[in-house]
Write an enzyme that holds these catalytic residues in place. Structure first.
Site, PDB file in Angstrom:
ATOM      1  N   HIS A  83      66.674  48.895  54.633  1.00 14.62           N
ATOM      2  CA  HIS A  83      66.993  48.376  55.964  1.00 14.62           C
ATOM      3  C   HIS A  83      68.378  47.749  55.940  1.00 14.62           C
ATOM      4  O   HIS A  83      68.631  46.829  55.181  1.00 14.62           O
ATOM      5  CB  HIS A  83      65.952  47.342  56.402  1.00 14.62           C
ATOM      6  CG  HIS A  83      64.701  47.967  56.935  1.00 14.62           C
ATOM      7  ND1 HIS A  83      63.921  47.393  57.898  1.00 14.62           N
ATOM      8  CD2 HIS A  83      64.113  49.151  56.639  1.00 14.62           C
ATOM      9  CE1 HIS A  83      62.897  48.187  58.182  1.00 14.62           C
ATOM     10  NE2 HIS A  83      62.987  49.250  57.420  1.00 14.62           N
ATOM     11  N   TYR A 103      62.871  39.987  65.000  1.00 10.62           N
ATOM     12  CA  TYR A 103      62.474  38.571  65.030  1.00 10.62           C
ATOM     13  C   TYR A 103      62.716  38.081  66.450  1.00 10.62           C
ATOM     14  O   TYR A 103      63.854  38.090  66.917  1.00 10.62           O
ATOM     15  CB  TYR A 103      63.317  37.744  64.063  1.00 10.62           C
ATOM     16  CG  TYR A 103      63.028  37.972  62.592  1.00 10.62           C
ATOM     17  CD1 TYR A 103      63.601  39.038  61.908  1.00 10.62           C
ATOM     18  CD2 TYR A 103      62.197  37.101  61.882  1.00 10.62           C
ATOM     19  CE1 TYR A 103      63.353  39.242  60.553  1.00 10.62           C
ATOM     20  CE2 TYR A 103      61.945  37.295  60.529  1.00 10.62           C
ATOM     21  CZ  TYR A 103      62.520  38.349  59.876  1.00 10.62           C
ATOM     22  OH  TYR A 103      62.272  38.545  58.539  1.00 10.62           O
ATOM     23  N   PRO A 140      57.436  31.571  56.235  1.00 12.39           N
ATOM     24  CA  PRO A 140      57.699  33.000  56.019  1.00 12.39           C
ATOM     25  C   PRO A 140      58.931  33.547  56.740  1.00 12.39           C
ATOM     26  O   PRO A 140      59.443  34.602  56.362  1.00 12.39           O
ATOM     27  CB  PRO A 140      56.424  33.679  56.538  1.00 12.39           C
ATOM     28  CG  PRO A 140      55.810  32.698  57.471  1.00 12.39           C
ATOM     29  CD  PRO A 140      56.171  31.339  56.948  1.00 12.39           C
ATOM     30  N   LYS A 193      61.556  34.882  52.237  1.00 12.55           N
ATOM     31  CA  LYS A 193      62.086  34.406  50.966  1.00 12.55           C
ATOM     32  C   LYS A 193      61.037  34.178  49.878  1.00 12.55           C
ATOM     33  O   LYS A 193      61.378  34.077  48.689  1.00 12.55           O
ATOM     34  CB  LYS A 193      62.852  33.083  51.184  1.00 12.55           C
ATOM     35  CG  LYS A 193      64.188  33.269  51.847  1.00 12.55           C
ATOM     36  CD  LYS A 193      65.247  33.720  50.857  1.00 12.55           C
ATOM     37  CE  LYS A 193      66.378  34.448  51.512  1.00 12.55           C
ATOM     38  NZ  LYS A 193      66.188  35.898  51.650  1.00 12.55           N
ATOM     39  N   TYR A 230      69.834  36.098  54.185  1.00  8.36           N
ATOM     40  CA  TYR A 230      68.685  36.989  54.344  1.00  8.36           C
ATOM     41  C   TYR A 230      68.619  38.005  53.207  1.00  8.36           C
ATOM     42  O   TYR A 230      67.541  38.315  52.693  1.00  8.36           O
ATOM     43  CB  TYR A 230      68.749  37.710  55.702  1.00  8.36           C
ATOM     44  CG  TYR A 230      67.448  38.388  56.080  1.00  8.36           C
ATOM     45  CD1 TYR A 230      66.498  37.735  56.843  1.00  8.36           C
ATOM     46  CD2 TYR A 230      67.175  39.692  55.656  1.00  8.36           C
ATOM     47  CE1 TYR A 230      65.302  38.341  57.189  1.00  8.36           C
ATOM     48  CE2 TYR A 230      65.972  40.311  55.988  1.00  8.36           C
ATOM     49  CZ  TYR A 230      65.048  39.628  56.757  1.00  8.36           C
ATOM     50  OH  TYR A 230      63.865  40.243  57.082  1.00  8.36           O
TER      51      TYR A 230
HETATM   52  C1  DHB Z   1      57.269  40.216  56.760  1.00  3.69           C
HETATM   53  C2  DHB Z   1      57.021  38.890  56.528  1.00  3.69           C
HETATM   54  C3  DHB Z   1      58.013  37.975  56.715  1.00  3.69           C
HETATM   55  O1  DHB Z   1      57.798  36.681  56.499  1.00  3.69           O
HETATM   56  C4  DHB Z   1      59.262  38.366  57.163  1.00  3.69           C
HETATM   57  O2  DHB Z   1      60.219  37.424  57.367  1.00  3.69           O
HETATM   58  C5  DHB Z   1      59.516  39.680  57.385  1.00  3.69           C
HETATM   59  C6  DHB Z   1      58.507  40.611  57.180  1.00  3.69           C
HETATM   60  C7  DHB Z   1      56.191  41.206  56.567  1.00  3.69           C
HETATM   61  O3  DHB Z   1      55.074  40.808  56.216  1.00  3.69           O
HETATM   62  O4  DHB Z   1      56.438  42.384  56.789  1.00  3.69           O
END
Ligand code: DHB
Length: 373
Positions: free
Chosen positions: A57, A185, A277, A281, A369
């Site tokens: 990606h 997001y 999440p 990270k 990121y």
């Molecule tokens: C996923 C989880 C995340 O916390 C994130 O920032 C991006 C993707 C996932 O589970 O796909």
């Protein structure tokens, strides 16, 4: 991963796991690997399936009240991330261990550690009704936030830093193609939403919910309606839904323990720190912890250098705090914090507008990121 790296360095390690192999492989966890984590899988000799099935990606999309902005990591800083489920990483590592004959004890009950303030730490566990003892040089506490290792450290020997967020993420896994080629997001007045994926035919979606919310209150239909309401109209219309394969709620927390070494006990991964999440990270931090720990132990056995053991904690904590900052920041930008009111939402909008207008801010997000911490 630590077990694999130590094995390749000729250092014997036993993994003691409370759960069964099926339980471990049935858990749906994170999905985004930084380049450093991919390189570590390569170094472990386990990159083959990852390179074949992983999805590169080059960016992500941010959406704020329906206004969208794509961040092109490759154009901004020449880096990318790889979408490959943590469960698949675990599967590859477990298969390698099985093949090489390295010892993993599953279904270990009543695991306890002692003597880690001496050179002779001991791990005990019960299996099939019998108590077993492992004598060793070091214990690596890779047993998660609720594990026994951090809980065994005297409270006055450590400091902890914590923020609990007043919401969680409700996640759904579905066998449908992802709504968009890259992750989205989204901030919306109803709350945060994330569109992610595991493969070209399997998607992972999340919505922010109250922390005391129960999964049983969320039918699939309610989940899909709520997700659509939080996405920009074009994306909402493209969304392909179906019966959920998995549905669960995860709380959001920021947490760090210092230091990460007590005598012959080391903490790594979620046993040492938790990130919310947002920003993906958690897995990547755990990977960089154990890469550093494996290197530390290799140097120790090669040079018999006690002083190298002191380097682990400061070395990994500097990266940990940078990841804590980024995850906290991205969480703060994208979620709804009821206690911050309308002023808080205007500040979030201003932050989004600043980001969209500033090359430096976008490069900073891209660096964090993709793991250039
Ligand atoms: C996923 C989880 C995340 O916390 C994130 O920032 C991006 C993707 C996932 O589970 O796909």
């Amino acid at each position: 991963m630590l077990g694999r790296l130590l094995e390749l360095a000729g250092i014997e390690a036993v993994i003691i796991e409370r759960r069964s192999p099926d339980y471990v492989l049935g858990r749906i966890r994170a999905g985004v690997l930084e380049q450093g984590s991919v390189e570590l899988m390569d170094r472990a000799g386990l990159g083959e399936r990852l390179h074949r099935e992983g999805l590169d990606h080059n960016g992500i999309e941010l959406s704020f009240d329906g206004d969208t902005h794509r961040l092109d990591f490759t154009a901004l800083i020449g880096r990318h991330v790889t979408v490959y489920g943590q469960t698949e990483v675990t599967r590859d590592l477990m298969a390698a261990r099985e093949q090489s004959g390295a010892t993993t004890i599953y279904d270990a009950e009543d695991v306890a550690i002692s003597g880690f303030d001496t050179d002779h730490p001991v791990v005990t566990y019960r299996k099939d009704g019998q108590v077993h003892t492992v004598e060793c040089d070091f214990v690596a506490g890779c047993d998660g936030f609720h594990g026994v290792c951090r809980a065994s450290i005297p409270p006055d020997a450590m400091r902890t830093f914590e923020r609990i967020y007043p919401f969680g993420w409700l996640g759904v896994l579905v066998d449908q193609p992802p709504v968009a080629p890259e992750l989205i997001y989204a901030h919306h007045e109803r709350g945060f939403a994330l569109c992610s994926m595991r493969s070209p035919s399997r998607s992972r979606y999340y919505v922010q919910v109250q922390s005391d919310e129960a999964v049983s209150n969320w039918s699939d239909d309610r989940f899909w309606d709520e997700l659509r309401a939080r996405l920009d109209p074009a994306t909402a219309q493209r969304l392909r839904t179906g019966p959920s394969l998995e549905k669960s709620i995860a709380p959001l927390r920021s947490f760090v323990t210092e230091p990460l070494r007590f005598g012959t006990l080391f903490l790594a991964g979620d046993a040492a720190h938790i990130v919310p999440p947002t920003g993906a990270k958690g897995l990547n931090l755990a990977m960089s912890d154990v890469a550093a720990l494996a290197e530390t132990l290799e140097t120790y056995y090669r040079d018999r250098s006690i002083s190298v053991l002191d380097t682990y904690s400061p070395r990994v904590l500097s990266r940990i705090w940078k990841a804590e900052r980024f995850s906290w920041w991205m969480t703060s930008l994208l979620h709804v914090f009821p206690e911050n009111g309308d002023f808080g939402r205007r500040i979030q909008r201003a932050e989004f507008d600043y980001l969209v207008g500033s090359l430096a801010a976008q490069q900073s997000l891209a660096e964090n990121y993709t793991g250039l911490l």
